[in-house]
Design an enzyme around this catalytic site. Structure first.
Site, PDB file in Angstrom:
ATOM      1  N   LYS A 198       0.814  -1.221   0.000  1.00 52.31           N
ATOM      2  CA  LYS A 198       0.000   0.000   0.000  1.00 52.31           C
ATOM      3  C   LYS A 198       0.849   1.273   0.000  1.00 52.31           C
ATOM      4  CE  LYS A 198      -2.597  -1.568   3.562  1.00 52.31           C
ATOM      5  NZ  LYS A 198      -2.646  -3.037   3.375  1.00 52.31           N
ATOM      6  N   HIS A 259      -3.522  -7.137  13.145  1.00 49.55           N
ATOM      7  CA  HIS A 259      -4.939  -7.144  12.784  1.00 49.55           C
ATOM      8  C   HIS A 259      -5.585  -8.422  13.286  1.00 49.55           C
ATOM      9  CE1 HIS A 259      -4.682  -4.329   9.039  1.00 49.55           C
ATOM     10  NE2 HIS A 259      -5.004  -3.663  10.140  1.00 49.55           N
ATOM     11  N   TYR A 265      -3.175 -15.451   6.846  1.00 56.28           N
ATOM     12  CA  TYR A 265      -2.951 -16.175   8.099  1.00 56.28           C
ATOM     13  C   TYR A 265      -1.513 -16.661   8.253  1.00 56.28           C
ATOM     14  CZ  TYR A 265      -7.847 -15.559   8.970  1.00 56.28           C
ATOM     15  OH  TYR A 265      -9.078 -14.985   9.215  1.00 56.28           O
ATOM     16  N   HIS A 268       2.030 -11.439  11.030  1.00 58.34           N
ATOM     17  CA  HIS A 268       2.724 -10.231  10.570  1.00 58.34           C
ATOM     18  C   HIS A 268       2.281  -9.054  11.431  1.00 58.34           C
ATOM     19  CE1 HIS A 268      -1.094 -10.487   8.384  1.00 58.34           C
ATOM     20  NE2 HIS A 268      -1.087  -9.151   8.330  1.00 58.34           N
TER      21      HIS A 268
END
Ligand code: DD3
Length: 328
Positions: A198, A259, A265, A268
């Site tokens: 991103k 998150h 999965y 990180h």
């Protein structure tokens, strides 16, 4: 220019490596120069099927379409202004007058092409899941007890075939190797720190890095136990040191979090700049790494036993599973 020097990400600064794990781009690095490699335009044959979502405020659009009969998702995003380009923008552009009234006037400024680039992300070939992921959807908050995790969520994610190939490519140095900011190669407490997809790395204002752990099989926050404390503490300490060294950003300017649910999965950790409202940094999804560490210090089984809350999209199969079990 001098005032913008600190703001602009200068990956080729003169500072010497203090840490053996710290990686710097080489001069021959073709992947992340200011210009990047010019490549064959795979988008020239892109046929738009539909717009999945867009945001006028964020100046971003997610498009579903086909390239040579195969599904593709293309994300187009206008990028922030950079102070160091202003002089050239003012002197090297054409101005078209829209209206003028008293002391007020509006124009369309036509910038030279190299100052008017659009950040473009391509997923090709894209699966149905990729297409769904970007479709605008209402979401609902799920209340997941430790038991519901075991009986509903875990079986559901085990049935999904999320490919982690791109993660393994990074860990094995087969992709994005020249983008790596820092690596601790230890198989137990090691990780790779690199810019998230991103982030275009043009300005630190929207810094977004991910630390991907070398250990395989830690799916998410739910798998973390006190035995992982050395891993988490190592990422916290060395990750922050690497960001200070490379971007001159102290830990007090960073939001370091996990998150839940993650979008992939394999464990990180996200590193984003405080003040930049990164997608997914809200309280319903983000868990500060420092809190995670403290919770595990207080209770080694904290993340197996506590109720966790997270948003799921209306079209997410997991929401269906919670509904079936009448848990929502
Ligand atoms: C992804 C979550 C995943 C679409 C898109 C992104 N950072 C990545 C591949 C390489 C990367 C990431 C899945 C996929 Cl747009 C579907 O993200 C990646 N490399 N987040 C980096 N550095």
């Amino acid at each position: 220019m001098a005032s913008s020097a600190a703001k602009h990400v200068d990956a080729r600064n003169e500072t010497q490596d203090k840490s053996p794990g710290l990686k710097r781009p080489r001069a021959d690095d073709g992947n992340r120069g200011d210009d990047g490699k010019e490549t064959e335009n795979i988008l020239s044959g892109f046929k738009t099927s539909n717009v999945l979502s867009d945001s006028a405020r964020e100046k971003i659009i997610f498009i579903h379409g086909k390239i040579a009969e195969q599904d593709a998702v293309v994300v187009l995003e206008k990028t922030p202004f950079r102070e160091e380009n202003l002089e050239e923008l003012f002197s090297g552009s054409k101005l078209r007058l829209e209206m003028t009234n008293d002391i007020y006037s509006t124009y369309r400024l036509q910038a030279p092409p190299h100052l008017n680039e659009i950040k473009t992300t391509v997923v090709f070939p894209a699966t149905e899941k990729h297409v769904k992921k970007y479709q605008k959807q209402e979401s609902f908050l799920v209340e997941e007890t430790g038991e519901y995790y075991k009986s509903i969520t875990l079986p559901y994610i085990q049935l999904q075939s999320f490919s982690l190939q791109w993660v393994y490519n990074i860990l094995e140095g087969k992709a994005e190797a020249e983008r790596v900011i820092y690596e601790d190669p230890d198989p137990v407490v090691g990780f790779v720190l690199l810019p998230d997809l991103k982030w275009d790395q043009k300005q630190v204002d929207d810094l977004y890095l991910i630390a991907i752990v070398h250990q395989r099989g830690i799916r998410s926050l739910r798998d973390l136990k006190s035995e992982h404390l050395p891993l988490l503490q190592n990422i916290s300490k060395k990750g922050k040191e690497a960001v200070l060294e490379r971007y001159n950003l102290p830990a007090s300017k960073l939001r370091v979090y996990l998150h839940y649910q993650p979008s992939y999965y394999h464990l990180h950790i996200h590193f984003t700049k405080l003040g930049y409202e990164a997608p997914g940094c809200g309280v319903e999804r983000a868990h500060l790494l420092s809190d995670v560490i403290q919770n595990l210090q207080c209770d080694p089984r904290y993340y197996q036993t506590r109720t966790l809350y997270f948003p799921v999209r209306a079209d997410d199969g997991l929401l269906g599973k919670f509904k079936e079990a009448e848990k929502i």
